[in-house]
Scaffold this active site. Structure first.
Site, PDB file in Angstrom:
ATOM      1  N   VAL A 125      76.808   1.614  20.312  1.00 22.72           N
ATOM      2  CA  VAL A 125      77.839   0.886  19.554  1.00 22.72           C
ATOM      3  C   VAL A 125      78.136  -0.432  20.270  1.00 22.72           C
ATOM      4  O   VAL A 125      78.482  -0.439  21.452  1.00 22.72           O
ATOM      5  CB  VAL A 125      79.151   1.695  19.442  1.00 22.72           C
ATOM      6  CG1 VAL A 125      80.165   0.948  18.592  1.00 22.72           C
ATOM      7  CG2 VAL A 125      78.881   3.080  18.868  1.00 22.72           C
ATOM      8  N   GLY A 127      76.077  -2.798  21.171  1.00 22.56           N
ATOM      9  CA  GLY A 127      75.019  -3.320  22.052  1.00 22.56           C
ATOM     10  C   GLY A 127      75.488  -3.516  23.480  1.00 22.56           C
ATOM     11  O   GLY A 127      75.688  -2.551  24.225  1.00 22.56           O
ATOM     12  N   GLU A 183      66.095  -7.909   9.702  1.00 20.77           N
ATOM     13  CA  GLU A 183      64.811  -7.196   9.654  1.00 20.77           C
ATOM     14  C   GLU A 183      64.106  -7.490   8.329  1.00 20.77           C
ATOM     15  O   GLU A 183      64.763  -7.849   7.344  1.00 20.77           O
ATOM     16  CB  GLU A 183      65.063  -5.686   9.704  1.00 20.77           C
ATOM     17  CG  GLU A 183      65.946  -5.245  10.825  1.00 20.77           C
ATOM     18  CD  GLU A 183      65.177  -4.606  11.956  1.00 20.77           C
ATOM     19  OE1 GLU A 183      63.962  -4.439  11.828  1.00 20.77           O
ATOM     20  OE2 GLU A 183      65.826  -4.279  12.961  1.00 20.77           O
ATOM     21  N   LYS A 198      77.977   3.566  13.589  1.00 19.36           N
ATOM     22  CA  LYS A 198      78.746   3.140  14.766  1.00 19.36           C
ATOM     23  C   LYS A 198      80.220   3.544  14.636  1.00 19.36           C
ATOM     24  O   LYS A 198      80.821   4.020  15.602  1.00 19.36           O
ATOM     25  CB  LYS A 198      78.607   1.624  14.948  1.00 19.36           C
ATOM     26  CG  LYS A 198      77.170   1.232  15.359  1.00 19.36           C
ATOM     27  CD  LYS A 198      76.943  -0.258  15.245  1.00 19.36           C
ATOM     28  CE  LYS A 198      75.543  -0.654  15.701  1.00 19.36           C
ATOM     29  NZ  LYS A 198      75.210  -2.044  15.401  1.00 19.36           N
TER      30      LYS A 198
HETATM   31  N1  HSE Z   1      70.819  -4.208  13.561  1.00 15.06           N
HETATM   32  C1  HSE Z   1      72.031  -4.169  14.309  1.00 15.06           C
HETATM   33  C2  HSE Z   1      72.840  -5.424  14.053  1.00 15.06           C
HETATM   34  C3  HSE Z   1      71.829  -4.051  15.780  1.00 15.06           C
HETATM   35  O1  HSE Z   1      72.439  -6.277  13.268  1.00 15.06           O
HETATM   36  O2  HSE Z   1      73.896  -5.546  14.635  1.00 15.06           O
HETATM   37  C4  HSE Z   1      71.458  -2.660  16.182  1.00 15.06           C
HETATM   38  O3  HSE Z   1      72.428  -1.740  15.788  1.00 15.06           O
END
Ligand code: HSE
Length: 424
Positions: A125, A127, A183, A198
């Site tokens: 959660v 990062g 992505e 999260k």
């Molecule tokens: N893909 C997530 C984000 C990071 O854009 O915050 C990893 O949880």
């Protein structure tokens, strides 16, 4: 001399690479093996000892000399199997895997407990932002009331650009993909799944209950349009994807959806890929954690902190970091979205004729809905007016009933998707 702790690393992608770079020169740890999918497809890392690589993760999790497994493969398939295997063999596990912790954490924490080992997940959660350990340790004396956060960098980047550039969602998403901020398949981020995992994790820690993440109400950002940012701005708000968890009576209100956030609230000013979470708890009152929610080195920072926390105690006691264990037994009763109470921002396209605003007011008052603002905005050449409303606090099911009745009026053309307003 301190005994060196042996580490097995599962995954050498973005986060795995960062973890390797941070830990390889730390004399307290020895990276014994690294599991990769394909040895020929490994990213270039200066000084990487290729002899550490294996395509057989099972060899790592069953190696009796390895004390800690770091899982940075992601997903709920192989990652689950390997974590389970490692815990059952008495190894501590550190993971960045929010989806797995949110979906199968209960099961894995139970296995960890039975084997007297730790399963730590600071990186899952926010990062690089320290959240889990501060909640469990630094805020241990508190009773949590409410958590509201921007927990997904991709969507925060898209919303920031839609707002700044007055741009359509699809255009900004494409740009974000080209820049590597989103992505190729953005579903998990833009539809709010990632933020829901999260907030499930945070709610479970804050309210000490098991959370069935599938019950979390979730809306993404894909239906927002730039005009909404403009009208929200006129009322003094920004639009953010908010992950919310609060205690309401004996239930938990846990959800993820776009919200109008007053410009007087600090979350309104969290832009681009930055993550931030505000926690309301007593006796501390309010604390806010802000920082990089993703990325190679920030995420590695959290993963490595968990590893080093275990390392600092591993040879001194056989019951490490008791506060970091999960002892939740009771399942949370999640408040259904139509039972929640909110203020709402509603945009209506209607014919520009006398009495339309009056009839909106009448129908809302019939259902006990107070209107804090109602204003007619742009009128098109063909006589259609945009009416924007900010309601007072009301139950969602009452608002939906009122909007259904409104939609039957011949003067009402379109009622756009409502946006809830965050309470300070
Ligand atoms: N893909 C997530 C984000 C990071 O854009 O915050 C990893 O949880």
């Amino acid at each position: 001399m301190e005994q060196v702790v042996n580490i097995g690393l599962l995954g050498l992608g973005t986060v795995g690479g960062g973890v390797y770079k941070v830990l390889r020169n730390n004399p307290a740890v020895n990276i014994v093996k690294i599991a990769v999918k394909d040895k020929n497809e490994v990213q270039e890392i200066d000084g990487l000892d290729k002899n550490l690589l294996t395509e057989d993760a099972k060899v790592i999790v069953t190696n009796p000399d390895i004390d800690i497994i770091i899982e940075v493969i992601g997903g709920t398939g192989a990652a689950y199997e390997f974590i389970k295997m490692a815990l059952e063999r008495g190894k501590h596990v550190v993971t960045a895997n929010k989806e797995l912790i949110a979906k199968r954490g209960d099961e894995l924490f139970e296995i960890a407990k039975q084997n007297n080992v730790l399963l730590l997940f600071e990186a899952a959660v926010g990062g690089g932002i320290p959240i889990i350990m501060p909640m469990k340790m630094s805020l241990a004396a508190n009773k949590f009331e409410k958590i509201a956060g921007i927990l997904n960098g991709t969507t925060n980047y898209i919303l920031t650009k839609m707002d700044e550039d007055n741009a359509d969602y699809e255009v900004v998403l494409k740009e974000a993909q080209e820049l590597g901020y989103a992505e190729a398949d953005p579903t998990g981020d833009v539809l709010g799944y990632d933020a829901a995992y999260k907030i499930a994790i945070l709610a479970s820690i804050a309210f000490k209950k098991k959370i069935d993440q599938s019950q979390i109400y979730r809306e993404g950002i894909d239906t927002l349009s730039p005009i909404e940012f403009k009208y929200a701005e006129d009322f003094g708000y920004k639009i953010k994807l908010i992950a919310l968890a609060q205690s309401v009576g004996n239930k938990l209100d846990v959800r993820v959806h776009p919200m109008l956030v007053s410009k007087t609230h600090p979350l309104a000013h969290i832009n681009n890929v930055t993550n931030s979470v505000v926690m309301q708890a007593q006796p501390v009152n309010q604390v806010m954690f802000t920082g990089p929610g993703a990325g190679e080195m920030p995420t590695a920072s959290s993963v490595c902190a968990d590893v080093l926390s275990i390392v600092s105690e591993i040879h001194t006691t056989n019951f490490l970091l008791p506060e970091m264990r999960c002892n939740n037994t009771e399942k949370a009763d999640i408040l259904p979205i139509d039972e929640t109470e909110n203020k709402y921002f509603i945009r209506i396209d209607a014919t520009d004729t006398p009495g339309v605003i009056g009839s909106i007011g009448n129908i809302c008052s019939k259902f006990g809905i107070n209107l804090n603002y109602i204003i007619q905005k742009d009128v098109t050449k063909d006589g259609m007016a945009t009416i924007v409303i900010l309601t007072g606090m009301c139950k969602e099911k009452d608002l939906i009933t009122a909007l259904n009745e409104l939609s039957n009026l011949s003067s009402i053309n379109t009622i756009h998707k409502l946006i809830r307003v965050m309470e300070l």
